[in-house]
Structures are given as C-alpha cells and as structure tokens.
Design a protein around this motif. Structure first.
Motif, PDB file in Angstrom:
ATOM      1  N   UNK A 168       0.794  -1.222   0.000  1.00 55.53           N
ATOM      2  CA  UNK A 168       0.000   0.000   0.000  1.00 55.53           C
ATOM      3  C   UNK A 168       0.826   1.271   0.000  1.00 55.53           C
ATOM      4  N   UNK A 169       2.120   1.139   0.200  1.00 55.37           N
ATOM      5  CA  UNK A 169       3.006   2.298   0.236  1.00 55.37           C
ATOM      6  C   UNK A 169       3.414   2.775  -1.147  1.00 55.37           C
ATOM      7  N   UNK A 170       4.285   3.795  -1.144  1.00 54.32           N
ATOM      8  CA  UNK A 170       4.734   4.412  -2.392  1.00 54.32           C
ATOM      9  C   UNK A 170       6.249   4.527  -2.420  1.00 54.32           C
ATOM     10  N   UNK A 171       6.790   4.497  -3.635  1.00 54.54           N
ATOM     11  CA  UNK A 171       8.214   4.717  -3.868  1.00 54.54           C
ATOM     12  C   UNK A 171       8.370   5.394  -5.213  1.00 54.54           C
ATOM     13  N   UNK A 172       9.466   6.129  -5.365  1.00 53.39           N
ATOM     14  CA  UNK A 172       9.805   6.667  -6.667  1.00 53.39           C
ATOM     15  C   UNK A 172      11.232   6.245  -7.009  1.00 53.39           C
ATOM     16  N   UNK A 173      11.393   5.651  -8.177  1.00 52.83           N
ATOM     17  CA  UNK A 173      12.728   5.318  -8.661  1.00 52.83           C
ATOM     18  C   UNK A 173      13.100   6.280  -9.795  1.00 52.83           C
ATOM     19  N   UNK A 174      14.378   6.576  -9.876  1.00 43.28           N
ATOM     20  CA  UNK A 174      14.883   7.535 -10.852  1.00 43.28           C
ATOM     21  C   UNK A 174      15.966   6.890 -11.701  1.00 43.28           C
ATOM     22  N   UNK A 175      16.170   7.455 -12.881  1.00 36.64           N
ATOM     23  CA  UNK A 175      17.200   6.960 -13.787  1.00 36.64           C
ATOM     24  C   UNK A 175      17.845   8.157 -14.472  1.00 36.64           C
TER      25      UNK A 175
END
Length: 125
Positions: free
Chosen positions: A15-22
């Motif tokens: 239910x949580x959130x994450x942001x991945x970057x490139x």
C-alpha cells in the motif's frame, strides 16, 4: 551509447509508495524510447512502462493506474512513481533505453539497447 544509473529503490509495506529515478548521460534521452522493466527472483525480466519522444506513455496491465512514468528532459532523468504497491511488485527495477526507436516503444526486453544496473524494490505484506 547512453549510460543509465538508477536510484531510489528500497523497502516499503504493501500500500506504500516509492519513486525510482534513472539518470541518463551520453545521449539526449528525450529523443528516444525510455522504459522500466523489473525482474523478480526466478522469473523473466518483464516490461513495466515506457515513454517515447512525444511523451506517449504505456503500461503493463498490472501497474496501470498505480504507476506513473515521467521524464525531466532538462536533467535527462526518467522517473517511475509507484503507488499502492503490492508484494508482487517486488523485484529489481531496471531502466532501459532504446536508441533505435524514438516512438513505438517495444514491450520485449530483448529489443532495448541500453540498460542500467538496476535498483531493488521490496514490498512486504
């Protein structure tokens, strides 16, 4: 050739959130297809999302409505915002570039030309 470096993975509860970057370097990534793939232990690498040079976004069915792919052209950076995460989203997330395609991004991982090293995303129940 474009050099890709992912960041932002981690562990989160269901239910949580994450942001991945490139972060891309060595080429203007805004002019080509950029995408995210993931690989869970013991499974094949699978397509998650892509964005092309005219900002057309595509998603695999299992993440549509929960994930959002975007790019910051000024900083040559690709993002994947992940919300309502589920344990089945666990895996290594890879950033990819297809230098041969500005549009019509492919879903098959074997068609893409350049890859990052991956970042781990773990979702616990």
């Amino acid at each position: 050739q474009v050099h890709l470096v992912e960041s932002g993975g981690g562990s989160v509860q269901s239910g949580g959130s994450l942001r991945v970057s490139c972060r891309a370097s060595g080429y203007d990534s805004s002019s080509i297809c950029m995408g995210w793939f993931r690989q869970a232990p013991g499974k094949e690498r699978e397509y998650v999302a892509s964005i092309d040079s005219v900002a057309k976004q595509k998603y695999t069915d299992s993440v549509r409505g929960r994930f959002a792919i975007s790019r910051d052209n000024a900083n040559n950076t690709l993002y994947l915002q992940m919300s309502d995460l589920k344990p089945e989203d666990t895996g290594i997330y890879y950033c990819a570039a297809d230098m041969e395609k500005p549009i019509y991004c492919q879903r098959s991982w074997s068609q893409w030309t350049d890859w990052g090293q991956g970042t781990q995303v773990t979702v616990s129940s």
